[in-house]
Design a protein around this motif. Structure first.
Motif, mmCIF file in Angstrom:
data_model
loop_
_atom_site.group_PDB
_atom_site.id
_atom_site.type_symbol
_atom_site.label_atom_id
_atom_site.label_comp_id
_atom_site.label_asym_id
_atom_site.label_seq_id
_atom_site.Cartn_x
_atom_site.Cartn_y
_atom_site.Cartn_z
ATOM 1 N N ILE A 164 48.741 28.899 53.864
ATOM 2 C CA ILE A 164 48.112 28.990 55.192
ATOM 3 C C ILE A 164 47.734 27.613 55.734
ATOM 4 N N PHE B 150 43.166 28.510 58.291
ATOM 5 C CA PHE B 150 43.049 27.590 57.153
ATOM 6 C C PHE B 150 41.564 27.221 57.000
ATOM 7 N N PRO B 151 40.972 27.415 55.808
ATOM 8 C CA PRO B 151 39.521 27.222 55.673
ATOM 9 C C PRO B 151 39.073 25.788 55.991
ATOM 10 N N CYS C 207 44.273 29.900 43.551
ATOM 11 C CA CYS C 207 43.916 30.457 44.868
ATOM 12 C C CYS C 207 44.973 31.460 45.326
ATOM 13 N N CYS D 65 49.870 25.154 49.981
ATOM 14 C CA CYS D 65 49.058 26.228 50.549
ATOM 15 C C CYS D 65 49.885 27.040 51.549
ATOM 16 N N LEU E 180 37.338 32.360 48.278
ATOM 17 C CA LEU E 180 38.677 32.898 48.038
ATOM 18 C C LEU E 180 38.880 33.258 46.567
ATOM 19 N N CYS F 271 38.642 23.504 53.007
ATOM 20 C CA CYS F 271 39.869 22.955 52.422
ATOM 21 C C CYS F 271 40.348 21.757 53.237
ATOM 22 N N ARG G 33 33.865 22.231 42.422
ATOM 23 C CA ARG G 33 34.739 21.608 43.408
ATOM 24 C C ARG G 33 33.985 20.587 44.236
ATOM 25 N N VAL H 17 35.862 28.023 46.840
ATOM 26 C CA VAL H 17 36.023 27.532 48.219
ATOM 27 C C VAL H 17 35.175 28.387 49.157
ATOM 28 N N PHE I 183 46.081 31.978 48.033
ATOM 29 C CA PHE I 183 47.008 31.448 49.030
ATOM 30 C C PHE I 183 47.889 30.306 48.516
ATOM 31 N N LEU I 184 47.759 29.939 47.262
ATOM 32 C CA LEU I 184 48.606 28.857 46.756
ATOM 33 C C LEU I 184 49.960 29.404 46.302
ATOM 34 N N CYS J 62 42.630 21.093 43.416
ATOM 35 C CA CYS J 62 41.468 21.694 44.083
ATOM 36 C C CYS J 62 41.746 23.135 44.498
ATOM 37 N N CYS J 63 42.936 23.643 44.209
ATOM 38 C CA CYS J 63 43.285 25.022 44.593
ATOM 39 C C CYS J 63 43.412 25.933 43.376
HETATM 40 S S1 SF4 Z 1 43.303 28.075 51.057
HETATM 41 FE FE1 SF4 Z 1 45.015 26.701 50.638
HETATM 42 S S2 SF4 Z 1 44.106 24.627 50.480
HETATM 43 FE FE2 SF4 Z 1 42.407 26.136 50.310
HETATM 44 S S3 SF4 Z 1 42.162 26.438 48.084
HETATM 45 FE FE3 SF4 Z 1 43.578 28.037 48.829
HETATM 46 S S4 SF4 Z 1 45.650 27.186 48.527
HETATM 47 FE FE4 SF4 Z 1 44.173 25.495 48.390
#
Ligand code: SF4
Length: 360
Positions: free
Chosen positions: A162, A168-169, A150, A160, A129, A172, A55, A76, A152-153, A11-12
């Motif tokens: 964050i 953190f969203p 993503c 993740c 994102l 997510c 998603r 996201v 942030f991945l 999902c990321c």
């Molecule tokens: S913020 Fe974190 S949990 Fe959300 S999509 Fe990006 S990597 Fe995945």
């Protein structure tokens, strides 16, 4: 609800290309096509095809039951407060808008020759994102593949960066509970279908997991679904969004409107808009150059030292640059290892991830 995320992160990232490429999910070493034209985000968009899956299934039906102009299959959406927080933290470069094709004339505003979905003649959009290309090896694959991932991945651990952080969203954290609540297919199940294994270990959703429920319909306006008050300001933006060549100024315009929106209304605060725009442009200053520039290392280093900017923008540019170099290589180079993220992200200040052993 219990999910098995170790080695997944489905999902990321947008793994559509693995299916399109492999059919049965097996590796064949073929490289992905990138619509690299030397401008801005084209590498992010060129890695996948639009509209192949979503998603959130139909859970955002009021907005997303229409095809988006971008090609992210796992977008996201962020709330207004999250957009403001990311802006405050100098993370504007992590965010990008999503607009949709209108279903019919009654809801359309014409921009760049496109019928753009609108409410009261105001084009509607999400902010989410970005997914630069990163070398990742999810679902037990032995070798990394460039996939839109993503920002942030951490491609090394597929965790993740964050997670657990105050920004953190929400979306997510609520995923896949909201899909289960709405009886929609989850990304976990899609991964199971394509690659096998147990990803959705327990599909019972607790009250805590669905505490706030998905934000749908009119209540989403100004909270997650934003309305741009001046369609003329978006001329060129929709074309560039569809082509994957969005510019920092395009993103700044949308971030400013989102951050200046009010819950449940179409109102946009002029002063918050001006502040948001100035902040977004300030922290993305330096992202205005061509992402395919090879001589940006000095600029990136300077940017990393700035108090107002983060690792995000320079890291995205560097991923795109590496991806383009790899695509243009005539030597048939292998995809680089995910560990490249140590140099590209962590050396610029990205938070480290603990790895799965630490969580057991
Ligand atoms: S913020 Fe974190 S949990 Fe959300 S999509 Fe990006 S990597 Fe995945």
């Amino acid at each position: 609800m219990e999910v098995h995320c170790d080695g997944c992160a489905g999902c990321c990232m947008d793994w559509t290309a693995l299916i399109e490429r492999d059919g049965d999910g097996s590796e064949n070493g073929t490289e992905l096509e990138c619509g690299a034209d030397g401008e801005s985000d084209s590498a992010e968009a060129g890695l996948s095809e639009p509209g192949s899956r979503g998603r959130f299934g139909d859970s955002d039906a009021d907005a997303t039951n229409r095809p988006p102009f971008d090609s992210d299959a796992n977008f996201v959406p962020l709330t207004r407060e999250e957009v403001r927080t990311f802006l405050d933290r100098g993370l504007a470069a992590a965010m990008t808008p999503r607009f949709w094709h209108a279903r019919d004339e009654s809801e359309a505003v014409e921009i760049d020759g496109h019928a753009v979905a609108a409410i009261a003649d105001r084009p509607v959009f999400f902010v989410g994102l970005r997914k630069p290309p990163k070398p990742v090896a999810p679902f037990g694959r032995a070798e990394p593949t460039w996939l839109p991932t993503c920002v942030f991945l951490d491609p090394t651990t597929l965790q993740c960066r964050i997670h657990g952080d105050e920004h953190f969203p929400t979306e997510c954290g609520a995923y896949p509970a909201h899909n289960l609540e709405l009886d929609q297919e989850t990304e976990c199940e899609r991964v199971e279908d394509a690659f096998g294994g147990d990803r959705l270990v327990d599909d019972r959703v607790t009250d805590d997991e669905i505490a706030d429920g998905p934000l749908l319909g009119l209540q989403a306006i100004g909270e997650k679904l934003f309305c741009h008050p001046q369609p003329t300001e978006l001329e060129g933006v929709i074309d560039r969004l569809e082509a994957g060549t969005l510019r920092p100024a395009d993103r700044a315009e949308c971030l400013a409107v989102a951050s200046a929106s009010s819950s449940g209304t179409l109102a946009v605060s002029e002063s918050h808009y001006e502040q948001g725009k100035a902040r977004a442009l300030e922290v993305m200053d330096g992202d205005t150059g061509n992402d395919s520039d090879d001589d940006d290392a000095d600029g990136d280093a300077a940017a990393g030292e700035s108090e107002t900017r983060s690792w995000v923008g320079p890291a995205i540019r560097e991923w795109i640059r590496r991806y383009r170099h790899h695509q243009q290589s005539t030597l048939g180079d292998a995809t680089p290892p995910a560990e490249l993220a140590v140099d590209i992200e962590e050396a610029r200040g990205a938070p480290e991830t603990p790895g799965w052993d630490a969580l057991e």
